[in-house]
Design a protein around this motif. Structure first.
Motif, PDB file in Angstrom:
ATOM      1  N   LEU A   1       0.819  -1.211   0.000  1.00 14.71           N
ATOM      2  CA  LEU A   1       0.000   0.000   0.000  1.00 14.71           C
ATOM      3  C   LEU A   1       0.852   1.261   0.000  1.00 14.71           C
ATOM      4  O   LEU A   1       0.456   2.275  -0.582  1.00 14.71           O
ATOM      5  N   ASN A   2       1.996   1.204   0.632  1.00 13.18           N
ATOM      6  CA  ASN A   2       2.896   2.350   0.648  1.00 13.18           C
ATOM      7  C   ASN A   2       4.289   1.873   1.017  1.00 13.18           C
ATOM      8  O   ASN A   2       4.492   0.707   1.372  1.00 13.18           O
ATOM      9  N   VAL A   3       5.248   2.772   0.936  1.00 14.38           N
ATOM     10  CA  VAL A   3       6.629   2.435   1.249  1.00 14.38           C
ATOM     11  C   VAL A   3       7.240   3.539   2.084  1.00 14.38           C
ATOM     12  O   VAL A   3       6.938   4.720   1.902  1.00 14.38           O
ATOM     13  N   ARG A   4       8.071   3.147   3.027  1.00 13.67           N
ATOM     14  CA  ARG A   4       8.862   4.093   3.793  1.00 13.67           C
ATOM     15  C   ARG A   4      10.326   3.849   3.479  1.00 13.67           C
ATOM     16  O   ARG A   4      10.805   2.721   3.537  1.00 13.67           O
ATOM     17  N   LYS A   5      11.035   4.925   3.164  1.00 18.41           N
ATOM     18  CA  LYS A   5      12.432   4.831   2.768  1.00 18.41           C
ATOM     19  C   LYS A   5      13.309   5.367   3.899  1.00 18.41           C
ATOM     20  O   LYS A   5      13.128   6.499   4.348  1.00 18.41           O
ATOM     21  N   ASP A   6      14.248   4.546   4.332  1.00 17.08           N
ATOM     22  CA  ASP A   6      15.090   4.914   5.469  1.00 17.08           C
ATOM     23  C   ASP A   6      16.548   4.595   5.172  1.00 17.08           C
ATOM     24  O   ASP A   6      16.870   3.734   4.356  1.00 17.08           O
ATOM     25  N   LYS A   7      17.429   5.298   5.859  1.00 16.20           N
ATOM     26  CA  LYS A   7      18.855   5.007   5.871  1.00 16.20           C
ATOM     27  C   LYS A   7      19.217   4.369   7.205  1.00 16.20           C
ATOM     28  O   LYS A   7      18.716   4.778   8.257  1.00 16.20           O
ATOM     29  N   VAL A   8      20.067   3.374   7.150  1.00 10.79           N
ATOM     30  CA  VAL A   8      20.547   2.715   8.366  1.00 10.79           C
ATOM     31  C   VAL A   8      22.047   2.980   8.459  1.00 10.79           C
ATOM     32  O   VAL A   8      22.809   2.545   7.588  1.00 10.79           O
ATOM     33  N   TYR A   9      22.463   3.692   9.478  1.00  7.34           N
ATOM     34  CA  TYR A   9      23.872   3.993   9.697  1.00  7.34           C
ATOM     35  C   TYR A   9      24.391   3.090  10.814  1.00  7.34           C
ATOM     36  O   TYR A   9      23.849   3.100  11.920  1.00  7.34           O
ATOM     37  N   GLY A  10      25.414   2.336  10.526  1.00  9.78           N
ATOM     38  CA  GLY A  10      25.917   1.396  11.510  1.00  9.78           C
ATOM     39  C   GLY A  10      25.076   0.137  11.522  1.00  9.78           C
ATOM     40  O   GLY A  10      24.739  -0.405  10.471  1.00  9.78           O
ATOM     41  N   LYS A  11      24.703  -0.327  12.709  1.00 14.65           N
ATOM     42  CA  LYS A  11      24.095  -1.643  12.835  1.00 14.65           C
ATOM     43  C   LYS A  11      22.665  -1.629  13.361  1.00 14.65           C
ATOM     44  O   LYS A  11      22.064  -2.684  13.498  1.00 14.65           O
ATOM     45  N   THR A  12      22.122  -0.460  13.726  1.00 16.30           N
ATOM     46  CA  THR A  12      20.778  -0.453  14.296  1.00 16.30           C
ATOM     47  C   THR A  12      19.886   0.551  13.600  1.00 16.30           C
ATOM     48  O   THR A  12      20.356   1.540  13.008  1.00 16.30           O
ATOM     49  N   PHE A  13      18.581   0.285  13.671  1.00 14.70           N
ATOM     50  CA  PHE A  13      17.594   1.191  13.097  1.00 14.70           C
ATOM     51  C   PHE A  13      16.336   1.165  13.950  1.00 14.70           C
ATOM     52  O   PHE A  13      15.914   0.114  14.437  1.00 14.70           O
ATOM     53  N   SER A  14      15.746   2.335  14.140  1.00 15.89           N
ATOM     54  CA  SER A  14      14.494   2.445  14.868  1.00 15.89           C
ATOM     55  C   SER A  14      13.493   3.209  14.028  1.00 15.89           C
ATOM     56  O   SER A  14      13.813   4.270  13.482  1.00 15.89           O
ATOM     57  N   GLY A  15      12.263   2.668  13.908  1.00 10.03           N
ATOM     58  CA  GLY A  15      11.227   3.329  13.132  1.00 10.03           C
ATOM     59  C   GLY A  15       9.850   2.949  13.632  1.00 10.03           C
ATOM     60  O   GLY A  15       9.686   1.957  14.339  1.00 10.03           O
ATOM     61  N   ARG A  16       8.852   3.733  13.270  1.00  8.64           N
ATOM     62  CA  ARG A  16       7.484   3.478  13.711  1.00  8.64           C
ATOM     63  C   ARG A  16       6.745   2.650  12.664  1.00  8.64           C
ATOM     64  O   ARG A  16       6.829   2.915  11.475  1.00  8.64           O
ATOM     65  N   TYR A  17       6.027   1.635  13.160  1.00  2.64           N
ATOM     66  CA  TYR A  17       5.280   0.719  12.315  1.00  2.64           C
ATOM     67  C   TYR A  17       3.814   0.689  12.751  1.00  2.64           C
ATOM     68  O   TYR A  17       3.526   0.569  13.949  1.00  2.64           O
ATOM     69  N   GLU A  18       2.900   0.771  11.787  1.00  2.00           N
ATOM     70  CA  GLU A  18       1.501   0.527  12.093  1.00  2.00           C
ATOM     71  C   GLU A  18       1.291  -0.973  12.307  1.00  2.00           C
ATOM     72  O   GLU A  18       2.030  -1.805  11.803  1.00  2.00           O
ATOM     73  N   TRP A  19       0.254  -1.314  13.090  1.00  2.00           N
ATOM     74  CA  TRP A  19      -0.087  -2.718  13.256  1.00  2.00           C
ATOM     75  C   TRP A  19      -0.463  -3.310  11.894  1.00  2.00           C
ATOM     76  O   TRP A  19      -1.153  -2.688  11.099  1.00  2.00           O
ATOM     77  N   GLY A  20       0.017  -4.489  11.637  1.00  2.00           N
ATOM     78  CA  GLY A  20      -0.279  -5.159  10.380  1.00  2.00           C
ATOM     79  C   GLY A  20       0.927  -5.925   9.867  1.00  2.00           C
ATOM     80  O   GLY A  20       1.786  -6.364  10.639  1.00  2.00           O
TER      81      GLY A  20
END
Length: 386
Positions: free
Chosen positions: A106-125
């Protein structure tokens, strides 16, 4: 058989609570963390072939015993490191499919991951996740191109044509293509992040719920080390012009699936000449180089277990232009089809020439890739059956 593995990524849902066992709240979304662990990048991992299609017992591919060119500081300055290097920056695509696993994105979120960890918000599903490494080059010039489908179906990596002419894929492609930079990719489909946290585990020490996500980070480009060994050269070939080509390789790869594209192209790369190399006690001159490709067309190389599963139909020719001691030059063409297919994930490609049998040309053939095979005395292009 060992592979390049992204062993796991840890997904952690952060729950707001002051208690050690936080109650479950029905949020419409949650913050999620995941971690990328270290990657084993040894060439032995990727070039570990099962050769039982040739022999009645298993033999590991000892590429070092075949590689006489070596790799010194000058090679690193020209070609870079011999093998894979660990990326430290990644591109992440998070595709939301709502309540439908494996459903339309339905949609896409584009992110950069620097190093080894990433944090982002996700809707249920349900979510599809796609990761590939950010490209970094010494000179800042990047050959690899990334094209993302507007319908979120696929992400394709490819390279473009160089200024060097090619004879092999004409008339569709009259020029060689740049070799791609090293590329890794991983995809995970239908990852459930639901409000009841089914499948999640509580970590009392961190006071969070987490989910472990298994992903396989695989090389989508394959490294070949090529060497033309000149026996009994005795100064006949003085140098090379630094250019070489390998034909019949894929122009692109789909990062989501790892499948190489269907368009065969010729890939241009650089070579150097070393004199007085030791080959089992014999002093030889060697024209060597390092080549990165997307591999053979229409193959998912990581899924191939032995050469019987290779469906490649393209011939593969390697050419090198050499300068002789009388000032003339000639382009030598070698059929390396069998070697490329046997080394479907990369490896050493070797051709050998006894220079006592190669007359010195009397007219320069240049690098025009004359399609007509001429006699040695006329210079031009010379083809050798291996």
């Amino acid at each position: 058989m060992r592979k390049l593995l992204l062993l796991f990524a840890t997904l952690t849902v952060l729950m707001v609570s002051c208690e050690r066992q936080p109650p479950l709240h029905l949020y419409d979304s949650a913050e999620v963390d995941f971690t990328l662990p270290l990657i084993d990048l040894q060439l032995d991992v990727y070039w570990n072939y099962d050769l039982n299609y040739e022999l009645t017992y298993d033999v590991k591919y000892d590429w070092r015993s075949e590689w006489y060119y070596g790799w010194d500081d000058n090679d690193r300055a020209v070609f870079g490191e011999m093998g894979y290097t660990e990326p430290d920056e990644f591109n992440l695509r998070r595709y939301y499919t709502g309540d439908i696993p494996y459903g339309p994105r339905l949609n896409v979120r584009k992110d950069k991951v620097y190093g080894k960890t990433f944090s982002g918000r996700y809707e249920w599903g349900y979510w599809d996740l796609l990761v590939w490494n950010e490209i970094s080059t010494i000179d800042g010039v990047q050959s690899l191109r990334i094209d993302e489908d507007a319908n979120y179906d696929s992400v394709v990596a490819s390279t473009g044509p160089s200024m060097m002419m090619s004879r092999y894929q004409a008339p569709r492609y009259t020029r060689s293509f740049y070799e791609p930079e090293v590329l890794f990719g991983a995809q995970s489909l239908a990852e459930a992040i639901t409000s009841d946290l089914k499948g999640f585990t509580f970590d009392a020490e961190r006071n969070v719920y987490f989910k472990q996500l298994n992903m396989l980070l695989q090389p989508l480009t394959y490294i070949y080390l090529t060497q033309v060994i000149l026996h009994n050269n005795n100064g006949r070939v003085k140098s090379v012009d630094g250019s070489a080509n390998l034909s019949g390789m894929a122009r692109s790869v789909v990062i989501n699936t790892g499948r190489a594209g269907s368009d065969p192209v010729t890939v241009y790369y650089n070579v150097l000449m070393k004199k007085g190399c030791d080959m089992k006690g014999e002093s030889v001159d060697i024209v060597g180089g390092r080549l990165v490709t997307f591999g053979m067309c229409n193959q998912i190389h990581s899924q191939i277990r032995d050469v019987s599963q290779v469906t490649d139909k393209e011939p593969h020719y390697m050419d090198v232009t050499m300068q002789f001691n009388n000032g003339m030059d000639s382009t030598f063409v070698f059929d390396v089809t069998d070697q490329v297919r046997r080394r479907y994930r990369g490896g050493v490609i070797t051709v050998e020439l006894n220079m006592d049998t190669v007359p010195i040309p009397t007219r320069s053939g240049g690098s025009g890739f004359d399609a007509v095979v001429k006699d040695f005395e006329d210079g031009g292009t010379h083809e050798f059956e291996m």
